[in-house]
Design an enzyme around this catalytic site. Structure first.
Site, mmCIF file in Angstrom:
data_model
loop_
_atom_site.group_PDB
_atom_site.id
_atom_site.type_symbol
_atom_site.label_atom_id
_atom_site.label_comp_id
_atom_site.label_asym_id
_atom_site.label_seq_id
_atom_site.Cartn_x
_atom_site.Cartn_y
_atom_site.Cartn_z
ATOM 1 C CB SER A 153 -0.895 0.037 1.249
ATOM 2 O OG SER A 153 -1.826 -0.995 1.206
ATOM 3 C CG HIS B 126 -2.511 -2.248 -3.663
ATOM 4 N ND1 HIS B 126 -1.624 -3.243 -3.306
ATOM 5 C CD2 HIS B 126 -2.925 -1.699 -2.507
ATOM 6 C CE1 HIS B 126 -1.531 -3.284 -1.985
ATOM 7 N NE2 HIS B 126 -2.313 -2.366 -1.476
ATOM 8 C CG HIS C 89 -4.651 -7.360 0.259
ATOM 9 N ND1 HIS C 89 -4.725 -6.470 -0.792
ATOM 10 C CD2 HIS C 89 -3.587 -6.985 1.008
ATOM 11 C CE1 HIS C 89 -3.741 -5.585 -0.678
ATOM 12 N NE2 HIS C 89 -3.029 -5.875 0.400
ATOM 13 C CE1 TYR D 50 -8.309 -5.357 1.080
ATOM 14 C CE2 TYR D 50 -6.641 -6.066 2.642
ATOM 15 C CZ TYR D 50 -7.050 -5.223 1.633
ATOM 16 O OH TYR D 50 -6.205 -4.263 1.156
ATOM 17 C CD GLU D 51 -7.710 -6.872 -3.193
ATOM 18 O OE1 GLU D 51 -7.916 -6.464 -4.339
ATOM 19 O OE2 GLU D 51 -6.566 -7.141 -2.767
ATOM 20 C CB ALA E 119 0.942 -0.238 4.821
ATOM 21 C CG MET F 99 -5.162 -6.423 7.034
ATOM 22 S SD MET F 99 -6.513 -5.378 6.458
ATOM 23 C CE MET F 99 -6.812 -4.358 7.900
ATOM 24 C CB SER F 100 -0.412 -8.248 2.803
ATOM 25 O OG SER F 100 0.625 -7.468 3.368
ATOM 26 C CG ASN G 86 -1.808 2.411 11.332
ATOM 27 O OD1 ASN G 86 -1.537 1.980 10.216
ATOM 28 N ND2 ASN G 86 -2.354 1.671 12.273
ATOM 29 C CG HIS H 35 -6.617 2.561 3.057
ATOM 30 N ND1 HIS H 35 -5.626 1.645 3.370
ATOM 31 C CD2 HIS H 35 -6.574 2.688 1.705
ATOM 32 C CE1 HIS H 35 -5.029 1.235 2.259
ATOM 33 N NE2 HIS H 35 -5.580 1.857 1.227
HETATM 34 N N1 HPA Z 1 -3.725 -3.104 11.047
HETATM 35 C C1 HPA Z 1 -3.794 -3.958 10.018
HETATM 36 N N2 HPA Z 1 -3.306 -3.673 8.822
HETATM 37 C C2 HPA Z 1 -2.716 -2.480 8.654
HETATM 38 C C3 HPA Z 1 -2.622 -1.546 9.679
HETATM 39 C C4 HPA Z 1 -3.163 -1.879 10.960
HETATM 40 O O1 HPA Z 1 -3.120 -1.112 11.928
HETATM 41 N N3 HPA Z 1 -1.966 -0.465 9.177
HETATM 42 C C5 HPA Z 1 -1.687 -0.751 7.888
HETATM 43 N N4 HPA Z 1 -2.139 -1.967 7.556
#
Ligand code: HPA
Length: 306
Positions: free
Chosen positions: A59, A90, A112, A114-115, A142, A240-241, A264, A276
């Site tokens: 990301s 992406h 991913h 989640y997609e 990320a 998440m990847s 973050n 996001h």
């Molecule tokens: N959690 C999960 N996936 C992420 C995060 C997070 O805080 N930040 C960027 N991708």
């Protein structure tokens, strides 16, 4: 209807056996090995370069592939069987070019779980890299920082992972042409590469550290209670990847470097909600450092795998 009549009816009914896929008249559906071979052949038909190192740019981190010289850009939509990226940030493009003298392949974006993709679809590009003869992959993402020192904007080398995605891309029959049924994950994140990345990063004045990545399925961010749980079980980063890709890369015998950009603080660490946009803005802010780090590390990795 009497019981006798029912019995008679049941007796008369003919059972037609179901046709198996191989018995049907249509063309056989190619397996993962054949599909990845076709995708690799297609990529080779587009460029004379033969990359030994491939990168998956997460990301907001895709800009690194814009640094490649003599680049050929191939939209995922053109590569046979390649999954299409739907996530914001992406681009969905494979770039083949050079960093210095080193031929590299870079994925501007990934797909991913989640997609809605299956774990096998998520890792298809890794299988393609293996079929192209790639020896090392640099997987970037990320991530949320769980460890308190992992503040927004930090680049962290992944030392290990915890798979909490509920799936493993290798579930099902094993194709020995890719790798072993039960493969080792002890040194999944190559120790040599980790040392190189930390050394080069520190040399560039980027305070680098290492951490354990917990991979969750998403797409919702975690709850504060989940983050406390993840900290307790030894996770420093959350995302998440990456996890399915690492499992597959190791199964295919590829060496792995993993780098997280902490976009973050994980949920509940600061008294503010996650979004996001913040993830993409932070990735954009550290772009310069990220590019310098990869430019320094790639020639070292190329040397190590030569
Ligand atoms: N959690 C999960 N996936 C992420 C995060 C997070 O805080 N930040 C960027 N991708």
């Amino acid at each position: 209807m009497s019981a006798k009549r029912t019995r008679q009816k049941t007796k008369k009914k003919k059972i037609t056996p179901r046709k198996s896929a191989s018995a049907s008249k249509g063309p056989a559906i190619p397996g993962e090995f054949e599909r990845s071979g076709r995708a690799a052949d297609f990529i080779f038909s587009q460029t004379k370069l033969r990359p030994q190192i491939a990168l998956v740019l997460g990301s907001g981190l895709g800009a690194f592939a814009d640094e490649f010289t003599g680049a050929t850009k191939i939209p995922y939509a053109k590569v046979p069987y390649f999954p299409q990226s739907t996530a914001i940030g992406h681009a969905g493009r494979l770039v083949i070019g050079k960093i210095g003298a080193v031929p590299v392949a870079g994925m501007q974006g990934r797909v991913h779980l989640y997609e809605g993709y299956s774990a096998k679809e998520v890792v298809f590009p890794i299988r393609v890299f293996a079929r192209m003869g790639v020896k090392a992959v640099i997987l970037t993402n990320a991530a949320g920082g769980i460890k308190r020192e992992f503040t927004q904007g930090r680049l962290v080398v992944i030392s290990d992972h915890i798979n909490l995605q509920g799936v493993n891309p290798l579930t099902g029959p094993n194709d020995e042409r890719f790798g072993l049924r039960f493969h080792d994950m002890t040194n999944a994140y190559d120790r040599r590469f980790r040392e190189m990345a930390i050394g080069e990063g520190n040399g560039l004045g980027i305070g680098m550290s290492e951490g354990v990545y917990a991979g969750l399925a998403g797409p919702s961010y975690e709850t504060p209670a989940e983050i406390r749980y993840l900290r307790t079980i030894g996770a420093d980063l959350v995302g998440m990847s990456t996890v399915p890709e690492v499992i597959t890369a190791r199964h295919s015998g590829l060496c792995v470097l993993g780098i997280s950009c902490v976009t973050n603080a994980a949920a509940g660490i600061l008294d503010q909600p996650l979004n996001h946009v913040e993830v993409l803005e932070t990735a954009e802010r550290v772009k310069g450092q990220f590019i310098s780090l990869l430019k320094a590390v790639i020639p070292r990795i190329a040397e190590a795998i030569a």
